[in-house]
Design a protein around this motif. Structure first.
Motif, PDB file in Angstrom:
ATOM      1  N   HIS A 156      -1.955  -3.956   6.008  1.00 48.12           N
ATOM      2  CA  HIS A 156      -2.893  -3.317   6.776  1.00 48.12           C
ATOM      3  C   HIS A 156      -2.970  -1.622   6.659  1.00 48.12           C
ATOM      4  O   HIS A 156      -2.115  -0.982   6.707  1.00 48.12           O
ATOM      5  N   HIS A 185       3.306  -4.195   5.646  1.00 52.44           N
ATOM      6  CA  HIS A 185       2.370  -5.097   5.257  1.00 52.44           C
ATOM      7  C   HIS A 185       1.147  -4.275   4.792  1.00 52.44           C
ATOM      8  O   HIS A 185       1.114  -2.904   4.948  1.00 52.44           O
ATOM      9  N   HIS A 238       2.692 -12.237  10.138  1.00 52.22           N
ATOM     10  CA  HIS A 238       1.375 -11.244  10.406  1.00 52.22           C
ATOM     11  C   HIS A 238       0.584 -11.174   9.216  1.00 52.22           C
ATOM     12  O   HIS A 238      -0.762 -11.493   9.527  1.00 52.22           O
ATOM     13  N   ASP A 281       4.435  -5.731  11.821  1.00 54.16           N
ATOM     14  CA  ASP A 281       3.618  -6.281  12.888  1.00 54.16           C
ATOM     15  C   ASP A 281       4.027  -7.789  13.183  1.00 54.16           C
ATOM     16  O   ASP A 281       3.115  -8.245  13.821  1.00 54.16           O
ATOM     17  N   ASP A 325      -3.728   0.655   8.501  1.00 54.12           N
ATOM     18  CA  ASP A 325      -2.916   1.617   9.816  1.00 54.12           C
ATOM     19  C   ASP A 325      -1.405   1.835   9.558  1.00 54.12           C
ATOM     20  O   ASP A 325      -0.871   2.741  10.041  1.00 54.12           O
ATOM     21  N   HIS A 326      -1.051   1.076   8.349  1.00 53.12           N
ATOM     22  CA  HIS A 326       0.347   1.145   7.976  1.00 53.12           C
ATOM     23  C   HIS A 326       0.465   1.704   6.504  1.00 53.12           C
ATOM     24  O   HIS A 326       1.624   2.197   5.998  1.00 53.12           O
TER      25      HIS A 326
HETATM   26 ZN   LIG Z   1      -1.244  -4.996  10.913  1.00 59.81          ZN
END
Ligand SMILES: [Zn+2]
Length: 304
Positions: A96, A94, A172, A191, A98-99
């Protein structure tokens, strides 16, 4: 420091805070990458941000998620210890940061970034968090996925290793993909599930919806077994029973808040009623996390 310098400093701090996802470490130099062997040339890497999966084929590597840009060199070093073969594909679960923060640096290494197409759109346009109002700016062109798919399931193969990517609608976020490596019985959930035994955010301002999160976890239970190694977006390696436990929490939260929505309650009224109080004691990190989760589930019903 004069007043202008102080003001600039404060503005820079604010900007940084707005761009940084909640769990970003203060000092990346202290982060160490831990590699967990899942068998059949498949590995889970923990560092800072979402968990990473590495699947090694006969002539290259498939990678799932790339943490933050600041983690690129450490992840690369850890992967080179596993295999000298090149990384061919990096799959985003996804959008975000942090990914997907690693997209730019891995792309510059020659890696093809693969994702559900809404990730490309969200990264290119920039996003606003529904709970905090924080804005994430548009990402540069080289951080965008170049090999995207719209829906259903697609396969990616590198040197005999097959990754099966499946899109979950509005979960998510609106661009979630889970990845299954059948030959290793390894599932990367992204997530839509975590193994922190805590609530996971539902990004309702960017297409997230508790109904999709429930659908995803039901889907997992439909094809995984007791031996499946479940790599969550966050938290340690999980098993089927952890997914079942998480789904039970989701169903309870959904049913209780649906009842209040059906009664015509406003967000403020639902928050005041504390419908998830008993769950909060186990699943919320703190009072704010408890309130935020109730808001995220409530807003799933208001999403149009
Ligand atoms: Zn996430």
């Amino acid at each position: 420091m004069n007043k202008l310098a102080l003001a600039l400093c404060a503005a820079a701090t604010l900007l940084f805070a707005a761009a940084a996802p909640a769990q970003m470490p203060a000092d990346f130099s202290k982060v160490e990458v831990r590699t967990i062997d899942l068998g059949n040339k498949t590995y889970m890497l923990e560092g800072a941000g979402g968990n990473v999966i590495i699947a090694v084929g006969s002539d290259g590597i498939i990678m799932v998620d790339g943490q933050y840009a600041q983690m690129h060199d450490k992840l690369k070093a850890a992967i080179e210890k596993i295999s000298p073969l090149p990384i061919k594909y990096l799959i985003n679960t996804h959008f975000h940061g942090d990914h997907t923060g690693g997209n730019g640096p891995f792309h510059r290494d020659g890696v093809t970034i693969v994702a559900q197409d809404n990730i490309r759109v969200r990264l290119a346009a920039g996003t606003t968090n529904g709970i905090t109002g924080n804005k994430t700016p548009p990402q540069p062109a080289d951080a965008l996925p170049t090999d995207t798919y719209i829906g259903g399931t697609r396969g990616i193969e590198v040197g005999g290793r097959k990754a099966l990517l499946t899109h979950v609608h509005n979960a998510h976020t609106d661009g979630d993909t889970y990845v299954y490596f059948a030959d290793a019985n390894v599932l990367a959930t992204g997530d839509v599930f975590n193994n922190r035994k805590r609530y996971q955010s539902i990004d309702y301002a960017n297409g997230g919806d508790v109904h999709g999160v429930i659908r995803a976890n039901r889907a997992f239970l439909g094809f995984i077994n007791e031996d499946t190694k479940v790599v969550p977006g966050h938290g340690g390696l999980a098993k089927k029973a952890d997914v079942a436990n998480y789904l039970a929490m989701l169903n309870t939260a959904h049913d209780r808040i649906e009842k209040l929505v059906d009664e015509g309650k406003t967000e403020a009224e639902v928050l005041a009623a504390r419908p998830l109080a008993d769950l909060d004691a186990t699943w919320a990190d703190n009072e704010k996390a408890a309130q935020d989760y109730t808001r995220m589930v409530y807003n799933s019903f208001k999403r149009s």
